[in-house]
Structure formats: C-alpha cells, structure tokens
Design a protein around this motif. Structure first.
Motif, mmCIF file in Angstrom:
data_model
loop_
_atom_site.group_PDB
_atom_site.id
_atom_site.type_symbol
_atom_site.label_atom_id
_atom_site.label_comp_id
_atom_site.label_asym_id
_atom_site.label_seq_id
_atom_site.Cartn_x
_atom_site.Cartn_y
_atom_site.Cartn_z
ATOM 1 N N LEU A 209 0.814 -1.218 0.000
ATOM 2 C CA LEU A 209 0.000 0.000 0.000
ATOM 3 C C LEU A 209 0.849 1.270 0.000
ATOM 4 O O LEU A 209 0.321 2.371 -0.143
ATOM 5 C CB LEU A 209 -0.954 0.009 1.194
ATOM 6 N N SER A 210 2.166 1.131 0.170
ATOM 7 C CA SER A 210 3.067 2.273 0.000
ATOM 8 C C SER A 210 3.559 2.368 -1.440
ATOM 9 O O SER A 210 4.195 3.348 -1.822
ATOM 10 C CB SER A 210 4.265 2.163 0.946
ATOM 11 N N ILE A 211 3.242 1.354 -2.248
ATOM 12 C CA ILE A 211 3.617 1.347 -3.660
ATOM 13 C C ILE A 211 2.409 1.696 -4.528
ATOM 14 O O ILE A 211 2.484 2.529 -5.423
ATOM 15 C CB ILE A 211 4.173 -0.032 -4.074
ATOM 16 N N VAL A 212 1.284 1.055 -4.220
ATOM 17 C CA VAL A 212 0.044 1.277 -4.972
ATOM 18 C C VAL A 212 -0.690 2.471 -4.372
ATOM 19 O O VAL A 212 -1.162 2.410 -3.243
ATOM 20 C CB VAL A 212 -0.847 0.022 -4.937
ATOM 21 N N GLU A 213 -0.773 3.553 -5.134
ATOM 22 C CA GLU A 213 -1.418 4.773 -4.632
ATOM 23 C C GLU A 213 -2.934 4.658 -4.662
ATOM 24 O O GLU A 213 -3.625 5.126 -3.753
ATOM 25 C CB GLU A 213 -0.977 5.971 -5.453
ATOM 26 N N SER A 214 -3.477 4.068 -5.719
ATOM 27 C CA SER A 214 -4.918 3.898 -5.829
ATOM 28 C C SER A 214 -5.229 2.710 -6.732
ATOM 29 O O SER A 214 -4.389 2.291 -7.538
ATOM 30 C CB SER A 214 -5.587 5.166 -6.376
ATOM 31 N N TYR A 215 -6.432 2.167 -6.576
ATOM 32 C CA TYR A 215 -6.894 1.108 -7.477
ATOM 33 C C TYR A 215 -8.416 1.136 -7.542
ATOM 34 O O TYR A 215 -9.095 1.713 -6.681
ATOM 35 C CB TYR A 215 -6.380 -0.279 -7.054
ATOM 36 N N PHE A 216 -8.942 0.518 -8.585
ATOM 37 C CA PHE A 216 -10.385 0.436 -8.809
ATOM 38 C C PHE A 216 -10.645 -0.903 -9.482
ATOM 39 O O PHE A 216 -10.275 -1.092 -10.637
ATOM 40 C CB PHE A 216 -10.831 1.594 -9.710
ATOM 41 N N MET A 217 -11.246 -1.842 -8.759
ATOM 42 C CA MET A 217 -11.427 -3.171 -9.337
ATOM 43 C C MET A 217 -12.739 -3.790 -8.873
ATOM 44 O O MET A 217 -13.256 -3.462 -7.793
ATOM 45 C CB MET A 217 -10.249 -4.082 -8.982
ATOM 46 N N PRO A 218 -13.326 -4.668 -9.696
ATOM 47 C CA PRO A 218 -14.601 -5.302 -9.340
ATOM 48 C C PRO A 218 -14.493 -6.065 -8.032
ATOM 49 O O PRO A 218 -13.446 -6.615 -7.693
ATOM 50 C CB PRO A 218 -14.860 -6.246 -10.522
ATOM 51 N N TYR A 219 -15.641 -6.110 -7.303
ATOM 52 C CA TYR A 219 -15.680 -6.776 -6.005
ATOM 53 C C TYR A 219 -16.935 -7.636 -5.929
ATOM 54 O O TYR A 219 -18.036 -7.164 -6.201
ATOM 55 C CB TYR A 219 -15.677 -5.740 -4.879
ATOM 56 N N GLY A 220 -16.763 -8.914 -5.562
ATOM 57 C CA GLY A 220 -17.910 -9.792 -5.403
ATOM 58 C C GLY A 220 -18.505 -10.207 -6.743
ATOM 59 O O GLY A 220 -17.904 -10.053 -7.800
ATOM 60 N N ILE A 221 -19.747 -10.700 -6.687
ATOM 61 C CA ILE A 221 -20.387 -11.247 -7.890
ATOM 62 C C ILE A 221 -21.321 -10.248 -8.564
ATOM 63 O O ILE A 221 -21.785 -10.500 -9.674
ATOM 64 C CB ILE A 221 -21.173 -12.535 -7.562
ATOM 65 N N GLU A 222 -21.617 -9.117 -7.907
ATOM 66 C CA GLU A 222 -22.491 -8.117 -8.510
ATOM 67 C C GLU A 222 -21.668 -7.116 -9.294
ATOM 68 O O GLU A 222 -20.660 -6.591 -8.813
ATOM 69 C CB GLU A 222 -23.328 -7.422 -7.437
ATOM 70 N N SER A 223 -22.110 -6.824 -10.506
ATOM 71 C CA SER A 223 -21.284 -6.090 -11.456
ATOM 72 C C SER A 223 -21.079 -4.620 -11.104
ATOM 73 O O SER A 223 -20.145 -3.994 -11.612
ATOM 74 C CB SER A 223 -21.903 -6.182 -12.854
#
Length: 292
Positions: A209-223
């Motif tokens: 988390l000191s390398i990755v500043e931000s992320y956006f990725m799908p979570y769970g089974i609902e789209s």
C-alpha cells in the motif's frame, strides 16, 4: 432489508420501522417523477431525503384507484460533479424495472458499471427516436458499508507532475490500442513488463500500500460493486434526520476519476482528512447528465 440502508444512517431498522418509512415516503415524497416504462405502463419514482444528498427512493406503478404499488426501494446518494464523459450504454436488469449504465473508462482499465438513478429522465429521452438532449457526462456516487482510512504516500511535487503526464500518455495509448494500433499495443505491453519488474523489486522490502497509490477493481459477484483505494479530496459529516446517525460524505479521487462516497461513521475505521486515502468496498450509483 437492503444491505446499504446502513450507509445512509439506517443501521438498526426492523421490518415494521421500514414499512412506516415507506408509508411516509408515499405520503410525503421530496421528489415525485412519472413516466412510461419499457412496456408502456405508467412508472413512478418517489424519493425522500433524510440528509444532504442522501435518502430512499421507491419505484413502482399506480393502480386504477390511484394507489401507489411499490415494486422495490433502494437507498441513494447523489454525487456533486461529473465523473466521466465517456458514452454510456443503458442495460435493463432482468428481474425488475431497474437499469445499469455501462461505459468503457480507459482511466480505470475496466468496464465501469453503475446503478442508474435517474431512470425517469432516461425514459423521457428514450421516447424520442432522435434524442433532443444528448448525454453530457455521468455524475457518480457510491454507498459503502466497509471502509478504512490510510495515510497518504509521501511524493515530491515534481513526481506528481511527471505522473500526471504519464497517466495522460497511457490513456492515449489505450485509446489507440482499442482502435487496433499495433505500436500502441506493443508500447503498453513493454510498459506493463517494466511495471511488473519494478513491483517485484519493491514489494520485497516495502508494504504494497506504499507502492500502490490507488486502485479500482470489481468486487464480489455483482457487477456494480467495486473495491477501491483513492485519495480523499473533501470531507463532510452529515446527520440522518430520523436516526441521528452520523454519516461521512467523502469526495474521492481514484485512478484519476472523481466521485463521492457515503459511509456510516460506525463502518469507517480511522479519521478521514483531506490528503489521506480511503480504502473500502462500494456500490456504485450514477445519474446521466442530459444537456438542456
């Protein structure tokens, strides 16, 4: 009981209390909109605010005796600014008269899917074969029931400027690659290999988390649900007018996209401040901004 009711301050509702709230919305709605649905029936949406920018919406139809029959309800939170101007396709959910917006957003690297809030406006536009009011972006907002606050990454100012320029260049390459540009595809492949090599070296002696500043990725089974990490740009604390529970409204910058997140103070671990980061799971909602 809807899972995300607690995000707007209804964390301990029972069935009777929920029925009373639904009855109150029918009697005293803040907003009432009516249109024809996809099958030509009269469709109505009633909403009532229980705090700034947040509330509960009922969707259903009117009977012949003018009684409103509730099909379903959902908690909502309204965003404050346009998050993306990519073209949006609208898809109907199979089980009920609700819709999802779908757009290819190059900045996050995945197809962005959100729960459409202003479907009555969409019905009104759909009645015309040629839209009189074209899309002018999407206002995104999200509800969360699980989040925590992380400290920011310490970066020199010149590195920020360099990174912003690199992000724009990468977005241009992705757009070109989608059009079949082989040079762009090759450059993206080499860039990904360099990134993987850099991460492999740094992760051996640094926290991820000191390398990755931000992320956006799908979570769970609902789209339309995602796991995100983004920088907090603004913080406000509002109160549910009925339960008096405190709600945090956070403006988040995640993968170069700005949107608002609403979360119950009970569900947020840590103290949110501008510059710190929010990490959590969200249900993405959005409304299409039609030009006048």
């Amino acid at each position: 009981m809807h899972k995300f009711l607690r995000a707007i301050g209804f964390s301990n509702l029972n069935k009777k209390e929920l029925d009373n709230i639904i009855a109150d919305i029918i009697e005293h709605p803040t907003v009432l909109k009516v249109a024809e649905d996809s099958e030509g029936n009269e469709f109505a949406e009633m909403s009532k605010e229980y705090g700034e920018f947040m509330g509960i919406s009922l969707r259903g139809t009117y009977r012949e005796d003018d009684r409103f029959e509730v099909d379903y309800y959902y908690p909502y939170f309204c965003g404050k600014q346009i998050s993306t101007r990519e073209k949006v396709e609208i898809e109907k959910h199979a089980e009920k008269e609700s819709y999802a917006g779908v757009c290819d957003e190059v900045r996050i690297g995945v197809t962005l899917i959100f729960y459409l809030q202003n479907i009555v406006d969409y019905f009104a536009e759909k009645k015309y074969s040629l839209s009189l009011h074209p899309q002018n972006g999407v206002i995104l907002a999200a509800l969360s029931t699980d989040g925590k606050i992380l400290l920011p990454i310490n970066k020199p100012e010149n590195k920020n400027r360099h990174q912003n320029g690199g992000t724009r260049d990468r977005n241009c390459l992705i757009a070109a690659a989608r059009e079949g540009d082989e040079d762009a595809i090759e450059n993206l492949t080499l860039e990904d290999m360099d990134t993987y090599s850099m991460l492999s070296r740094r992760v051996a002696h640094e926290d991820v988390l000191s390398i990755v500043e931000s992320y956006f990725m799908p979570y769970g089974i609902e789209s339309d649900q995602y796991s995100i990490l983004g920088e907090i740009m603004d913080v406000s604390l509002v109160q549910n007018q009925v339960t008096l529970e405190n709600i945090y409204c956070l403006d988040i910058l995640c993968s170069d996209i700005s949107f608002s997140v609403c979360i119950n103070q009970k569900d947020l671990l840590g103290e949110p401040q501008v510059g710190r980061r929010f990490k959590g799971n969200i249900w993405m909602q959005g409304s299409i901004n039609y030009q006048d």
